[in-house]
Write a protein that holds these residues in place. Sequence first.
Motif, PDB file in Angstrom:
ATOM      1  N   TYR A 157       8.778  10.094   0.481  1.00 29.64           N
ATOM      2  CA  TYR A 157       8.168   8.547   0.589  1.00 29.64           C
ATOM      3  C   TYR A 157       9.317   7.628   0.641  1.00 29.64           C
ATOM      4  O   TYR A 157       9.918   7.048  -0.516  1.00 29.64           O
ATOM      5  CB  TYR A 157       7.381   8.507  -0.821  1.00 29.64           C
TER       6      TYR A 157
ATOM      7  N   ILE B   8       2.502   1.767  -3.209  1.00 28.23           N
ATOM      8  CA  ILE B   8       1.527   2.371  -4.377  1.00 28.23           C
ATOM      9  C   ILE B   8       1.122   3.825  -4.295  1.00 28.23           C
ATOM     10  O   ILE B   8       1.027   4.485  -5.016  1.00 28.23           O
ATOM     11  CB  ILE B   8       0.014   1.461  -3.998  1.00 28.23           C
ATOM     12  N   LYS B   9       1.186   4.365  -2.742  1.00 22.70           N
ATOM     13  CA  LYS B   9       0.976   5.717  -2.755  1.00 22.70           C
ATOM     14  C   LYS B   9       2.453   6.495  -3.210  1.00 22.70           C
ATOM     15  O   LYS B   9       2.030   7.498  -3.974  1.00 22.70           O
ATOM     16  CB  LYS B   9       1.099   5.688  -1.191  1.00 22.70           C
TER      17      LYS B   9
ATOM     18  N   GLU C  98       0.823  -1.177   0.043  1.00 24.23           N
ATOM     19  CA  GLU C  98      -0.002  -0.143   0.099  1.00 24.23           C
ATOM     20  C   GLU C  98       0.787   1.278   0.019  1.00 24.23           C
ATOM     21  O   GLU C  98       0.590   2.251  -0.689  1.00 24.23           O
ATOM     22  CB  GLU C  98      -1.000  -0.135   1.127  1.00 24.23           C
TER      23      GLU C  98
ATOM     24  N   GLU D 100       4.330   5.423  -5.592  1.00 25.41           N
ATOM     25  CA  GLU D 100       3.880   5.304  -7.072  1.00 25.41           C
ATOM     26  C   GLU D 100       3.153   6.319  -7.716  1.00 25.41           C
ATOM     27  O   GLU D 100       3.246   7.183  -8.535  1.00 25.41           O
ATOM     28  CB  GLU D 100       3.701   4.002  -7.588  1.00 25.41           C
ATOM     29  N   GLU D 101       1.834   6.393  -7.050  1.00 24.03           N
ATOM     30  CA  GLU D 101       0.893   7.352  -7.547  1.00 24.03           C
ATOM     31  C   GLU D 101       1.520   8.861  -7.451  1.00 24.03           C
ATOM     32  O   GLU D 101       1.174   9.816  -8.357  1.00 24.03           O
ATOM     33  CB  GLU D 101      -0.279   7.225  -6.581  1.00 24.03           C
ATOM     34  N   GLU D 102       2.122   9.244  -6.409  1.00 26.40           N
ATOM     35  CA  GLU D 102       2.586  10.736  -6.080  1.00 26.40           C
ATOM     36  C   GLU D 102       3.739  11.052  -7.194  1.00 26.40           C
ATOM     37  O   GLU D 102       3.726  11.892  -7.825  1.00 26.40           O
ATOM     38  CB  GLU D 102       3.372  10.904  -4.589  1.00 26.40           C
ATOM     39  N   TRP D 103       4.476   9.999  -7.607  1.00 27.14           N
ATOM     40  CA  TRP D 103       5.603  10.100  -8.378  1.00 27.14           C
ATOM     41  C   TRP D 103       4.713  10.477 -10.105  1.00 27.14           C
ATOM     42  O   TRP D 103       5.228  11.364 -10.772  1.00 27.14           O
ATOM     43  CB  TRP D 103       6.412   8.667  -8.786  1.00 27.14           C
ATOM     44  N   LYS D 104       3.905   9.358 -10.374  1.00 26.24           N
ATOM     45  CA  LYS D 104       2.965   9.598 -11.606  1.00 26.24           C
ATOM     46  C   LYS D 104       2.207  11.129 -11.451  1.00 26.24           C
ATOM     47  O   LYS D 104       2.104  11.712 -12.451  1.00 26.24           O
ATOM     48  CB  LYS D 104       1.951   8.672 -11.584  1.00 26.24           C
ATOM     49  N   GLN D 105       2.009  11.725 -10.248  1.00 22.89           N
ATOM     50  CA  GLN D 105       1.305  12.829 -10.217  1.00 22.89           C
ATOM     51  C   GLN D 105       2.308  14.128 -10.411  1.00 22.89           C
ATOM     52  O   GLN D 105       1.791  15.152 -11.252  1.00 22.89           O
ATOM     53  CB  GLN D 105       0.654  13.158  -8.927  1.00 22.89           C
TER      54      GLN D 105
ATOM     55  N   ARG E 161       2.593  14.099 -14.035  1.00 17.31           N
ATOM     56  CA  ARG E 161       1.555  14.833 -14.751  1.00 17.31           C
ATOM     57  C   ARG E 161       1.480  16.193 -14.755  1.00 17.31           C
ATOM     58  O   ARG E 161       1.246  16.837 -15.289  1.00 17.31           O
ATOM     59  CB  ARG E 161       0.165  14.073 -14.216  1.00 17.31           C
TER      60      ARG E 161
END
Length: 536
Positions: free
Chosen positions: A527, A461-462, A458, A464-469, A472
């Motif tokens: 992170y 995943i958090k 978990e 990874e999502e922050e890196w993608k943000q 973006r």
Amino acid sequence: MLLLEICLKKQLAAFSEIPCVRGNWLKHEVGEGHEGTCKYVTIAFKYIRLDVMGNKIGRNQLCPCGSGKKYKHCCENKVDWNQIRKKRLDTIPHLSIRGRNLLFVNKIAEALQLDSTPHSMKYYKAAFTKGAVIKIHEALMEIWTPDIDIHNTLKNARSDVSGLYIGDYEPEYILKGLVRHSTYSNKLLVVDPFIYPLSVREKFNPILKPEQYRTQTLKNVNFWFLLFPWIEAGIVEIIRTPADFDPKLNWESMKQGKQKYEENKEFRKAVDKSVSELSDRHLDKRAIQLQLLSAPNSYLEKLFDESELDKKGLTSKGLISFIEQQREADPDFLETLDKISGQLHIFSAGGNYNVAMLTANLTDSYLVTDLYAKWKEIEIDRENTDAKNKEWTPFAKAFQNLELKFLNNLSLEHALILRKENRLESLRVFLRKVWKSARTTDQFSEANAKLLAEELNEEIIKAEEEWKQIDRNLLKWIGAELGSGIAAAGPMIASGYGQFLAAAIATAGTINLGVTQSERKSFKSKYPAAFFLKLK
């Protein structure tokens, strides 16, 4: 004898059915083959010469004790190395554990007459003569003298967070343990698999009876060369325990272990389970090494004829040729020098529990293993363990048993990166936080590994999502700045000054791009789970 023949026939039949074996066997019949290279020597093995006889030591120079630390952070005001050099005194008593390890590797190389030149496996294994076995074990006793203050020596090896590995010593398993626990431990200690000559009776003394230790010495040296990069990096240290120097302690600890096995049903079941597990891991390989490869060629030919393998398109000549290739290629196998002398084979797992606990207390380490019986023994004795073991051992058990495929991609390189970037402490704090959140009230519960895996996933995943943000946001800002830059550059383009377009865009986007770069730089510290992203 009949039972041995039956076992060998079964192994031979099973061996011949393995696809790669059949292929190589048949190829070998038509003359194909190669001389293997010894991976343990050609890993760029090199001498590490300890600077113990040079000029006056500067405070910022590496300490002559071999710790890898600067002199001012190590032996300054503790050991007068300048006087030791000036008077040319014995340096060994003042060496750190790492220094002793490096010196022993050099002694091994000298005994085997090795250098940095690549050697064939045949050449390498031929170096394990009776004389070499004697020299290696004499070097061991020179470095770890019988009168050493082993308690004080081990206390000097203390680190903030260090683990003592008491698990399976086969390469695949010990490396798994080392790479996993190096992600949060400053240092990992491993008990030397070499027998201390004075700790056994004369008929088992490797200096007095070297011929029976040739194969085990080969295997132990391979073990040392396998861990050498970790030793050089300062992450692993190979130690000796107080039991090597105290026969009474050794005997009493073995008696206590036997008594515990007989009286504690829960522990007895755990031992039986571990024996079964170890058999599944190693029995087939050991059987091939100790029986099939060790059997005389004439005996193998006899078994071949009785097994009717010729009906499968194979010949006894092809069998012998292939077996000889395997004998040469197996890094842990040595043929006996004569038909009389046997070989002693020793399974190492870091010693028994009582000695391991004493050693852990002296080095201020927690215990870590991959053997179910030893985890159970630690759990049974949990009330008698010190604070370090109570804090770290339950976590180490769960972390060792994590079934996360990406953890199998960990290597020494990752351990070095963590230390180079000073991220070891932050990752350790993060993992402890995740552990406290995930674990059950019973810290030794088998369920904790699964719970820790879920919680860790978990967090990853958090991250990874922050890196993608961040990515973006970067793309969004680039698009916006590109549009405004082109609009600002419109008059210049119309006037024929298009070369200023890039400058206009860059100027307009400088502030937002700087914000994005700052976010990227702070991402790792914000992170810590990001460390595991590269492994997936």
